[in-house]
Design a protein around this motif. Structure first.
Motif, PDB file in Angstrom:
ATOM      1  N   ILE A  33       0.862  -1.201   0.051  1.00  0.00           N
ATOM      2  CA  ILE A  33      -0.005   0.110   0.112  1.00  0.00           C
ATOM      3  C   ILE A  33       0.940   1.337  -0.064  1.00  0.00           C
ATOM      4  CG2 ILE A  33      -1.552   1.433   1.358  1.00  0.00           C
ATOM      5  CD1 ILE A  33      -2.977  -1.295   2.272  1.00  0.00           C
ATOM      6  N   ASN A  34       1.983   1.042   0.867  1.00  0.00           N
ATOM      7  CA  ASN A  34       2.916   2.440   0.544  1.00  0.00           C
ATOM      8  C   ASN A  34       3.368   2.918  -0.879  1.00  0.00           C
ATOM      9  OD1 ASN A  34       2.708   2.676   3.387  1.00  0.00           O
ATOM     10  ND2 ASN A  34       4.752   1.376   3.683  1.00  0.00           N
ATOM     11  N   GLN A  35       3.429   1.823  -1.787  1.00  0.00           N
ATOM     12  CA  GLN A  35       4.020   1.885  -2.886  1.00  0.00           C
ATOM     13  C   GLN A  35       2.736   2.364  -3.964  1.00  0.00           C
ATOM     14  OE1 GLN A  35       5.565  -1.901  -4.187  1.00  0.00           O
ATOM     15  NE2 GLN A  35       7.314  -1.610  -2.448  1.00  0.00           N
ATOM     16  N   ASN A  36       1.289   1.551  -3.702  1.00  0.00           N
ATOM     17  CA  ASN A  36       0.441   1.636  -4.359  1.00  0.00           C
ATOM     18  C   ASN A  36      -0.852   2.054  -3.499  1.00  0.00           C
ATOM     19  OD1 ASN A  36       1.689   0.859  -6.571  1.00  0.00           O
ATOM     20  ND2 ASN A  36       1.147  -1.265  -6.488  1.00  0.00           N
ATOM     21  N   PRO A  37      -1.039   3.287  -3.299  1.00  0.00           N
ATOM     22  CA  PRO A  37      -2.082   3.891  -2.172  1.00  0.00           C
ATOM     23  C   PRO A  37      -3.543   3.341  -2.614  1.00  0.00           C
ATOM     24  CG  PRO A  37      -0.824   5.520  -2.709  1.00  0.00           C
ATOM     25  CD  PRO A  37      -0.465   4.487  -3.786  1.00  0.00           C
ATOM     26  N   GLU A  38      -4.006   3.019  -3.861  1.00  0.00           N
ATOM     27  CA  GLU A  38      -5.240   2.403  -4.345  1.00  0.00           C
ATOM     28  C   GLU A  38      -5.457   1.327  -3.645  1.00  0.00           C
ATOM     29  OE1 GLU A  38      -2.577   1.757  -7.392  1.00  0.00           O
ATOM     30  OE2 GLU A  38      -2.703   3.415  -6.441  1.00  0.00           O
TER      31      GLU A  38
END
Length: 65
Positions: free
Chosen positions: A50-55
């Motif tokens: 999630i840190n890399q891809n917040p969606e």
């Protein structure tokens, strides 16, 4: 071999992290397959994704159930 399914799940989630819908489906499958202590480890792993891809944040709801 004991954590083979957990490791496999991590690989799959990494590969589908580009698509939120696929990612959520794989998280749902993982919740059904993994042991409770593995789910806690999976939650930590997903947080790093999630840190890399917040969606992908919306998929955490499946780990809370």
């Amino acid at each position: 071999m004991a954590r083979a399914m957990y490791e496999y799940t991590k690989i799959v989630l990494n590969k589908v992290s580009f698509d939120t819908t696929l990612f959520c489906k794989e998280v749902q499958k993982a919740v059904k397959r993994l042991l409770p202590h593995e789910l806690e480890d999976l939650r930590i792993f997903i947080q790093s994704l999630i840190n890399q891809n917040p969606e992908l944040n919306q998929c955490l709801i499946y780990l809370k159930a």
